[in-house]
Design a protein around this motif. Structure first.
Motif, PDB file in Angstrom:
ATOM      1  N   SER A 194       0.664  -1.162   0.044  1.00  0.00           N
ATOM      2  CA  SER A 194       0.493  -0.171   0.200  1.00  0.00           C
ATOM      3  C   SER A 194       0.777   1.445  -0.046  1.00  0.00           C
ATOM      4  O   SER A 194       2.184   0.829   0.088  1.00  0.00           O
ATOM      5  N   LYS A 195       0.375   1.932  -0.097  1.00  0.00           N
ATOM      6  CA  LYS A 195       1.602   3.633  -0.590  1.00  0.00           C
ATOM      7  C   LYS A 195       0.131   5.174  -0.410  1.00  0.00           C
ATOM      8  O   LYS A 195      -1.267   4.504  -0.124  1.00  0.00           O
ATOM      9  N   SER A 196       1.218   5.849   0.351  1.00  0.00           N
ATOM     10  CA  SER A 196       0.709   6.699   1.143  1.00  0.00           C
ATOM     11  C   SER A 196       1.406   8.496   0.843  1.00  0.00           C
ATOM     12  O   SER A 196       2.399   7.858   0.187  1.00  0.00           O
ATOM     13  N   ASP A 197       0.363   9.679  -0.042  1.00  0.00           N
ATOM     14  CA  ASP A 197       1.450  10.389  -0.562  1.00  0.00           C
ATOM     15  C   ASP A 197       1.895  11.342   0.577  1.00  0.00           C
ATOM     16  O   ASP A 197       1.262  11.700   2.001  1.00  0.00           O
ATOM     17  N   ILE A 198       2.916  11.774   0.516  1.00  0.00           N
ATOM     18  CA  ILE A 198       3.528  13.150   0.957  1.00  0.00           C
ATOM     19  C   ILE A 198       3.172  14.785  -0.058  1.00  0.00           C
ATOM     20  O   ILE A 198       4.050  14.712  -0.642  1.00  0.00           O
ATOM     21  N   PRO A 199       2.481  15.082   0.277  1.00  0.00           N
ATOM     22  CA  PRO A 199       2.168  16.142  -0.176  1.00  0.00           C
ATOM     23  C   PRO A 199       3.507  17.270   0.583  1.00  0.00           C
ATOM     24  O   PRO A 199       3.919  17.411   1.829  1.00  0.00           O
ATOM     25  N   ASP A 200       4.904  17.972  -0.784  1.00  0.00           N
ATOM     26  CA  ASP A 200       5.269  18.534  -0.357  1.00  0.00           C
ATOM     27  C   ASP A 200       4.588  20.231  -1.420  1.00  0.00           C
ATOM     28  O   ASP A 200       4.113  20.336  -2.135  1.00  0.00           O
ATOM     29  N   THR A 201       5.720  21.348  -1.074  1.00  0.00           N
ATOM     30  CA  THR A 201       5.962  22.138  -1.278  1.00  0.00           C
ATOM     31  C   THR A 201       6.189  22.754  -2.671  1.00  0.00           C
ATOM     32  O   THR A 201       5.678  23.507  -3.231  1.00  0.00           O
ATOM     33  N   GLY A 202       6.978  21.513  -3.496  1.00  0.00           N
ATOM     34  CA  GLY A 202       7.182  21.654  -4.309  1.00  0.00           C
ATOM     35  C   GLY A 202       8.030  20.536  -4.916  1.00  0.00           C
ATOM     36  O   GLY A 202       7.468  19.645  -4.390  1.00  0.00           O
TER      37      GLY A 202
END
Length: 386
Positions: A194-202
């Motif tokens: 399973s995967k989950s995203d990391i919200p980044d500024t760039g």
């Protein structure tokens, strides 16, 4: 020492430069603000043949591995699109690892689609509790018959959302006994992944994510190299990625310096072009100098790689100094544009968001300094000899 480029290297650089400036640069901002990966552009770059530079015979357009050429490629691409350039570096690394350590079956299945831009393979080393301390990893691979069962978590995985497979490192055990750290190619569509995203500024089109492995079973053929040998073989050759990452920052910063120089020549204040004022021209002169110094350091490390000369310290130096100088240059270019530089529609602030990523990727400045000190002044210290 010869600082000139051969005709072959110049031809490759010029071909990539043409694509980067004609095709990539105009669409950079539109791509940079979204999370969709630009597969069409990625495949256009692949069409130049540069994804196979480290992939061995049948894939490499040259008759040898040339890390200086790899540096030229990513720097030129980053001048047009920082993110597209950074998506190339894992391709170069993964193709190199597959060519050297994968079984014939894995190579047949994955290498050609990878270098042609049809698929993507991510890399999983960093973990939530270990960061750059790879020796402290907790992911486990338990040998069960001819298979391995993987359990654990990898974080800060570049391109995870867009990858079909991933090379995963794990502590391996057989019959209750540890056999060391091994590397496996894991397909990401199977049960237990399973995967989950990391919200980044760039870094948005590539993205980062967290991979969760819950009893994922992989066959022995998925093992890269020998069991328990990852630190001695698979992970031993990473130094070249550090100057490549630095060069993407330098390429992006060089674009900003060039565009800012054009801007301050054209814009007037107090009856004269901005470029006439030392407060404007001197920062650009300084950044031109530091970027050139950082660039030469990167190519020095890559040249040593080509020559088979130890370059761990030089790679760490380039990874510390290059991204730092790049971020400073982009920030000052933003400021020299005044309110236009801060506006989202002109792309300068987005480049600053993006370029800061390479100050972190593959080890922060502090990690690089630890490596430099260990290499130059560690227990086996000898005076530096070129």
């Amino acid at each position: 020492m010869d600082f000139g480029l051969t005709e072959e290297r110049t031809a490759i650089r010029d071909t990539v430069r043409d694509l980067a400036r004609r095709r990539l640069e105009p669409g950079y901002l539109q791509r940079a603000v979204g999370t969709e990966f630009p597969w069409d552009v990625h495949r256009q770059v692949a069409g130049l043949g540069v994804f196979g530079l480290l992939a061995g015979p049948g894939h490499n357009p040259l008759d040898r591995e040339d890390y200086v050429v790899a540096g030229l490629v990513v720097e030129e691409l980053a001048y047009g699109d920082f993110n597209v350039a950074n998506a190339v570096i894992p391709v170069l690394l993964m193709s190199s690892l597959l060519a050297r350590f994968a079984t014939p079956e894995i190579r047949r299945r994955w290498l050609e689609p990878l270098v042609s831009g049809e698929t993507y393979i991510a890399f999983g080393l960093t973990e939530p509790h270990s960061g750059s301390d790879a020796a402290a990893m907790r992911t486990q691979a338990v040998a069960v018959g001819d298979d391995y069962v993987l359990t654990g978590e990898k974080t800060s995985v570049t391109m995870l959302a867009h990858a079909d497979a991933m090379i995963v490192t794990a502590r391996t055990s057989r019959d209750g006994q540890s056999t060391g750290v091994s590397a496996f190619l894991v397909e990401l569509g199977q049960r237990g992944v399973s995967k989950s995203d990391i919200p980044d500024t760039g870094w948005k089109p590539m993205g980062r994510g967290v991979l969760h492995l819950d009893g994922v079973r992989v066959p022995r053929e998925a093992l890269l190299g020998e069991e328990g040998s990852a630190f001695r073989s698979v992970l031993a050759g990473f130094d070249f990625t550090r100057p490549l990452l630095a060069l993407t920052g330098i390429g992006c910063a060089q674009y900003c310096v060039d565009k800012t120089a054009e801007y301050v020549r054209d814009r007037e204040a107090f009856g004269a072009p901005l470029a006439k004022f030392e407060g404007v021209s001197f920062p650009l002169a300084e950044h031109s100098t530091t970027l050139e110094a950082a660039r030469l350091l990167c190519y020095w490390a890559l040249w040593r790689r080509n020559e088979g000369i130890r370059h761990t310290a030089e790679a760490a130096m380039s990874k510390w100094y290059g991204p730092l100088m790049a971020s400073r240059a982009v920030k000052d270019c933003l400021l020299l544009h005044g309110n236009y530089g801060y506006a989202q529609e002109y792309g300068m602030e987005q480049r600053l968001r993006d370029v800061m990523a390479v100050e972190i990727a593959d080890g922060t400045a502090q990690v690089q300094k630890i490596i430099i000190a260990r290499e130059r002044f560690g227990s086996g210290f000898v005076p530096y000899a070129r």
